[in-house]
Design a protein around this motif. Structure first.
Motif, PDB file in Angstrom:
ATOM      1  N   VAL A   1       0.690  -1.330  -0.012  1.00 54.37           N
ATOM      2  CA  VAL A   1       0.654  -0.057  -0.145  1.00 54.37           C
ATOM      3  C   VAL A   1       0.846   1.320   0.092  1.00 54.37           C
ATOM      4  CG1 VAL A   1      -2.020   1.042   1.176  1.00 54.37           C
ATOM      5  CG2 VAL A   1      -2.419  -1.067   1.211  1.00 54.37           C
ATOM      6  N   SER A   2       0.427   2.307  -0.671  1.00 51.32           N
ATOM      7  CA  SER A   2       1.618   3.668  -1.234  1.00 51.32           C
ATOM      8  C   SER A   2       0.758   4.313  -0.195  1.00 51.32           C
ATOM      9  CB  SER A   2       2.036   3.683  -2.608  1.00 51.32           C
ATOM     10  OG  SER A   2       0.379   3.900  -2.913  1.00 51.32           O
ATOM     11  N   ASP A   3      -0.426   4.454   0.307  1.00 43.67           N
ATOM     12  CA  ASP A   3      -1.035   5.694   1.035  1.00 43.67           C
ATOM     13  C   ASP A   3      -0.478   5.504   2.466  1.00 43.67           C
ATOM     14  OD1 ASP A   3      -2.415   8.332   1.306  1.00 43.67           O
ATOM     15  OD2 ASP A   3      -3.215   6.526   2.530  1.00 43.67           O
ATOM     16  N   VAL A   4      -0.102   6.718   3.247  1.00 48.30           N
ATOM     17  CA  VAL A   4       0.360   6.049   4.657  1.00 48.30           C
ATOM     18  C   VAL A   4      -0.705   5.872   5.166  1.00 48.30           C
ATOM     19  CG1 VAL A   4       1.745   7.267   6.258  1.00 48.30           C
ATOM     20  CG2 VAL A   4       3.054   7.614   4.251  1.00 48.30           C
ATOM     21  N   LEU A   5      -1.615   6.949   5.175  1.00 48.10           N
ATOM     22  CA  LEU A   5      -2.434   6.035   6.061  1.00 48.10           C
ATOM     23  C   LEU A   5      -3.584   5.020   5.835  1.00 48.10           C
ATOM     24  CD1 LEU A   5      -4.778   7.243   8.348  1.00 48.10           C
ATOM     25  CD2 LEU A   5      -6.012   8.197   6.412  1.00 48.10           C
ATOM     26  N   ASP A   6      -3.316   4.648   4.579  1.00 49.40           N
ATOM     27  CA  ASP A   6      -3.651   3.316   4.456  1.00 49.40           C
ATOM     28  C   ASP A   6      -3.207   2.241   4.401  1.00 49.40           C
ATOM     29  OD1 ASP A   6      -5.764   5.076   3.250  1.00 49.40           O
ATOM     30  OD2 ASP A   6      -5.314   4.533   1.186  1.00 49.40           O
ATOM     31  N   ALA A   7      -1.702   2.527   4.257  1.00 51.39           N
ATOM     32  CA  ALA A   7      -0.706   1.469   4.993  1.00 51.39           C
ATOM     33  C   ALA A   7      -1.009   1.380   6.416  1.00 51.39           C
ATOM     34  CB  ALA A   7       0.682   1.764   4.349  1.00 51.39           C
ATOM     35  N   VAL A   8      -0.817   2.144   7.233  1.00 55.06           N
ATOM     36  CA  VAL A   8      -0.848   1.849   8.797  1.00 55.06           C
ATOM     37  C   VAL A   8      -2.720   1.468   9.264  1.00 55.06           C
ATOM     38  CG1 VAL A   8      -1.321   3.160  10.787  1.00 55.06           C
ATOM     39  CG2 VAL A   8      -0.058   4.365   9.569  1.00 55.06           C
TER      40      VAL A   8
ATOM     41  N   VAL B   1       3.076  -5.153  21.477  1.00 58.42           N
ATOM     42  CA  VAL B   1       3.031  -4.070  21.003  1.00 58.42           C
ATOM     43  C   VAL B   1       3.931  -3.261  20.248  1.00 58.42           C
ATOM     44  CG1 VAL B   1       2.582  -1.872  22.341  1.00 58.42           C
ATOM     45  CG2 VAL B   1       1.644  -3.562  22.845  1.00 58.42           C
ATOM     46  N   VAL B   2       5.907  -3.820  21.402  1.00 54.60           N
ATOM     47  CA  VAL B   2       6.539  -3.003  20.540  1.00 54.60           C
ATOM     48  C   VAL B   2       6.733  -3.213  19.117  1.00 54.60           C
ATOM     49  CG1 VAL B   2       9.074  -2.584  20.625  1.00 54.60           C
ATOM     50  CG2 VAL B   2       7.818  -2.174  22.942  1.00 54.60           C
ATOM     51  N   ARG B   3       6.682  -4.212  17.584  1.00 54.34           N
ATOM     52  CA  ARG B   3       6.627  -4.491  17.087  1.00 54.34           C
ATOM     53  C   ARG B   3       5.566  -4.073  16.341  1.00 54.34           C
ATOM     54  NH1 ARG B   3       6.343 -10.219  18.681  1.00 54.34           N
ATOM     55  NH2 ARG B   3       4.720 -10.573  17.219  1.00 54.34           N
ATOM     56  N   THR B   4       4.555  -3.979  16.415  1.00 60.14           N
ATOM     57  CA  THR B   4       3.725  -2.917  16.221  1.00 60.14           C
ATOM     58  C   THR B   4       3.890  -1.462  15.655  1.00 60.14           C
ATOM     59  OG1 THR B   4       2.097  -4.809  17.367  1.00 60.14           O
ATOM     60  CG2 THR B   4       0.477  -3.014  16.507  1.00 60.14           C
ATOM     61  N   GLU B   5       4.690  -1.039  16.450  1.00 55.51           N
ATOM     62  CA  GLU B   5       5.092   0.181  17.031  1.00 55.51           C
ATOM     63  C   GLU B   5       6.095   0.412  16.080  1.00 55.51           C
ATOM     64  OE1 GLU B   5       5.412   2.307  20.910  1.00 55.51           O
ATOM     65  OE2 GLU B   5       4.040   1.496  21.459  1.00 55.51           O
ATOM     66  N   GLU B   6       7.170  -0.658  15.347  1.00 61.42           N
ATOM     67  CA  GLU B   6       8.080  -0.614  15.266  1.00 61.42           C
ATOM     68  C   GLU B   6       7.576  -0.801  13.140  1.00 61.42           C
ATOM     69  OE1 GLU B   6      11.000  -2.814  17.812  1.00 61.42           O
ATOM     70  OE2 GLU B   6      10.300  -3.544  16.327  1.00 61.42           O
ATOM     71  N   ALA B   7       6.150  -1.380  13.148  1.00 60.20           N
ATOM     72  CA  ALA B   7       6.136  -1.698  11.865  1.00 60.20           C
ATOM     73  C   ALA B   7       5.098  -0.342  11.665  1.00 60.20           C
ATOM     74  CB  ALA B   7       4.438  -2.981  11.932  1.00 60.20           C
ATOM     75  N   VAL B   8       4.610   0.533  12.442  1.00 54.56           N
ATOM     76  CA  VAL B   8       3.408   1.784  12.091  1.00 54.56           C
ATOM     77  C   VAL B   8       4.833   3.111  11.718  1.00 54.56           C
ATOM     78  CG1 VAL B   8       2.172   3.448  13.261  1.00 54.56           C
ATOM     79  CG2 VAL B   8       2.137   0.506  12.950  1.00 54.56           C
ATOM     80  N   ALA B   9       5.728   3.247  12.602  1.00 54.43           N
ATOM     81  CA  ALA B   9       7.142   3.847  12.504  1.00 54.43           C
ATOM     82  C   ALA B   9       7.279   4.182  11.136  1.00 54.43           C
ATOM     83  CB  ALA B   9       7.737   4.119  13.467  1.00 54.43           C
ATOM     84  N   ALA B  10       7.994   2.340  10.675  1.00 50.25           N
ATOM     85  CA  ALA B  10       8.507   1.852   9.258  1.00 50.25           C
ATOM     86  C   ALA B  10       7.751   2.662   8.296  1.00 50.25           C
ATOM     87  CB  ALA B  10       8.748   0.615   9.247  1.00 50.25           C
ATOM     88  N   VAL B  11       6.502   2.628   8.246  1.00 51.12           N
ATOM     89  CA  VAL B  11       5.336   3.143   7.750  1.00 51.12           C
ATOM     90  C   VAL B  11       5.282   4.463   7.622  1.00 51.12           C
ATOM     91  CG1 VAL B  11       2.668   3.146   6.801  1.00 51.12           C
ATOM     92  CG2 VAL B  11       4.401   0.880   6.999  1.00 51.12           C
ATOM     93  N   LEU B  12       5.409   4.728   8.538  1.00 47.99           N
ATOM     94  CA  LEU B  12       5.132   6.891   8.761  1.00 47.99           C
ATOM     95  C   LEU B  12       6.596   7.308   8.514  1.00 47.99           C
ATOM     96  CD1 LEU B  12       3.777   7.436  12.588  1.00 47.99           C
ATOM     97  CD2 LEU B  12       2.748   7.150  10.434  1.00 47.99           C
TER      98      LEU B  12
ATOM     99  N   ILE C   1     -11.036   5.106  14.464  1.00 42.33           N
ATOM    100  CA  ILE C   1      -9.806   5.231  14.483  1.00 42.33           C
ATOM    101  C   ILE C   1      -8.596   6.037  13.392  1.00 42.33           C
ATOM    102  CG2 ILE C   1      -7.048   3.108  15.152  1.00 42.33           C
ATOM    103  CD1 ILE C   1      -8.446   1.095  16.259  1.00 42.33           C
ATOM    104  N   ARG C   2      -9.207   5.055  12.152  1.00 44.72           N
ATOM    105  CA  ARG C   2      -8.266   6.061  10.653  1.00 44.72           C
ATOM    106  C   ARG C   2      -9.304   7.071  10.857  1.00 44.72           C
ATOM    107  NH1 ARG C   2      -7.348   4.113   5.556  1.00 44.72           N
ATOM    108  NH2 ARG C   2      -7.651   6.417   3.971  1.00 44.72           N
ATOM    109  N   ALA C   3      -9.742   8.251  11.903  1.00 50.62           N
ATOM    110  CA  ALA C   3     -10.187   9.026  11.662  1.00 50.62           C
ATOM    111  C   ALA C   3      -9.021   9.816  12.671  1.00 50.62           C
ATOM    112  CB  ALA C   3     -11.605   9.769  12.036  1.00 50.62           C
ATOM    113  N   GLN C   4      -8.989   9.426  14.312  1.00 52.61           N
ATOM    114  CA  GLN C   4      -8.175  10.011  14.434  1.00 52.61           C
ATOM    115  C   GLN C   4      -6.601  10.166  14.318  1.00 52.61           C
ATOM    116  OE1 GLN C   4      -8.695   8.665  18.698  1.00 52.61           O
ATOM    117  NE2 GLN C   4     -10.200   7.127  18.279  1.00 52.61           N
ATOM    118  N   VAL C   5      -5.906   8.709  13.696  1.00 46.86           N
ATOM    119  CA  VAL C   5      -5.047   9.149  12.684  1.00 46.86           C
ATOM    120  C   VAL C   5      -4.935   9.953  11.789  1.00 46.86           C
ATOM    121  CG1 VAL C   5      -3.440   6.941  11.556  1.00 46.86           C
ATOM    122  CG2 VAL C   5      -4.221   6.074  13.250  1.00 46.86           C
TER     123      VAL C   5
END
Length: 199
Positions: free
Chosen positions: A87-94, A136-147, A190-194
């Motif tokens: 997924v190329s869009d950052v929000l969609d990827a998160v 939780v840490v791995r989840t945050e790392e995955a989200v950070a990589a996308v961001l 969640i999507r609206a908040q993110v």
């Protein structure tokens, strides 16, 4: 020189078989009745082990739930991480990372909420609790990589934003006010908040 692993001894095989039976019994009973309606004695009987044996693998019923759910959450995270790669869009990827986790949590709502409570308030020195925190840490790392795909988000900002995204996700899944909401409603919330967080 090639390395040949030593065969697992009988004692270790027996321990693993007991753990597998306990995990299977807890998984089935928690899914059928919910964690609050199941006793460790019932799990022990279904697993064909003594109650004391159950407590060798998990000291509390909360730890038993963590044992059962950790594998499910890890699988959900890996599905989300894999989906996010395409997924190329950052929000969609998160959201690709988050949605399978929310679906996993809502499979049995009360169990999912109890899992999150145990994760937050349980003893971090217990092995299944430590494993949950590692997820939780791995989840945050995955989200950070996308961001970090965004040119406007640096390394430190990505880590901070990922931590905030994680908090939003866990609160949306655990909040009593959201208990009866569907997966799609929670994901939309969640999507609206993110979306409001992203630069």
């Amino acid at each position: 020189m090639s390395f040949v692993p030593e065969p697992v001894g009988r004692r270790e095989r027996n321990k693993q078989q007991k753990l597998d039976r306990i995990t299977a019994a807890a998984t089935e009973l928690f899914a059928e009745r919910g964690v609050d309606e199941v006793t460790t004695q019932q799990i022990a009987e279904k697993a064909d082990v003594g109650t004391g044996t159950v407590f060798l693998y998990a000291k509390t019923k909360g730890e038993l739930l963590l044992l059962v759910q950790n594998a499910n959450y890890s699988d959900a995270l890996e599905r989300g991480r894999s989906d996010a790669e395409t997924v190329s869009d950052v929000l969609d990827a998160v959201m690709a990372i988050i949605e399978p986790i929310v679906r996993c949590n809502r499979t049995q709502v009360d169990n999912g909420r109890t899992y999150l409570r145990e994760m937050v308030f349980g003893n971090p020195e217990e092995p299944h609790h430590a494993e949950a925190l590692a997820i939780v840490v791995r989840t945050e790392e995955a989200v950070a990589a996308v961001l970090r795909r965004s040119e406007r988000v640096g390394e430190a900002a990505a880590a901070t934003l990922a931590h905030v995204v994680s908090a939003i996700m866990f609160l949306a899944m655990a909040a009593t006010v959201d208990k009866d909401r569907s997966v799609d409603e929670i994901v939309k919330n969640i999507r609206a908040q993110v979306s409001a967080l992203l630069p």
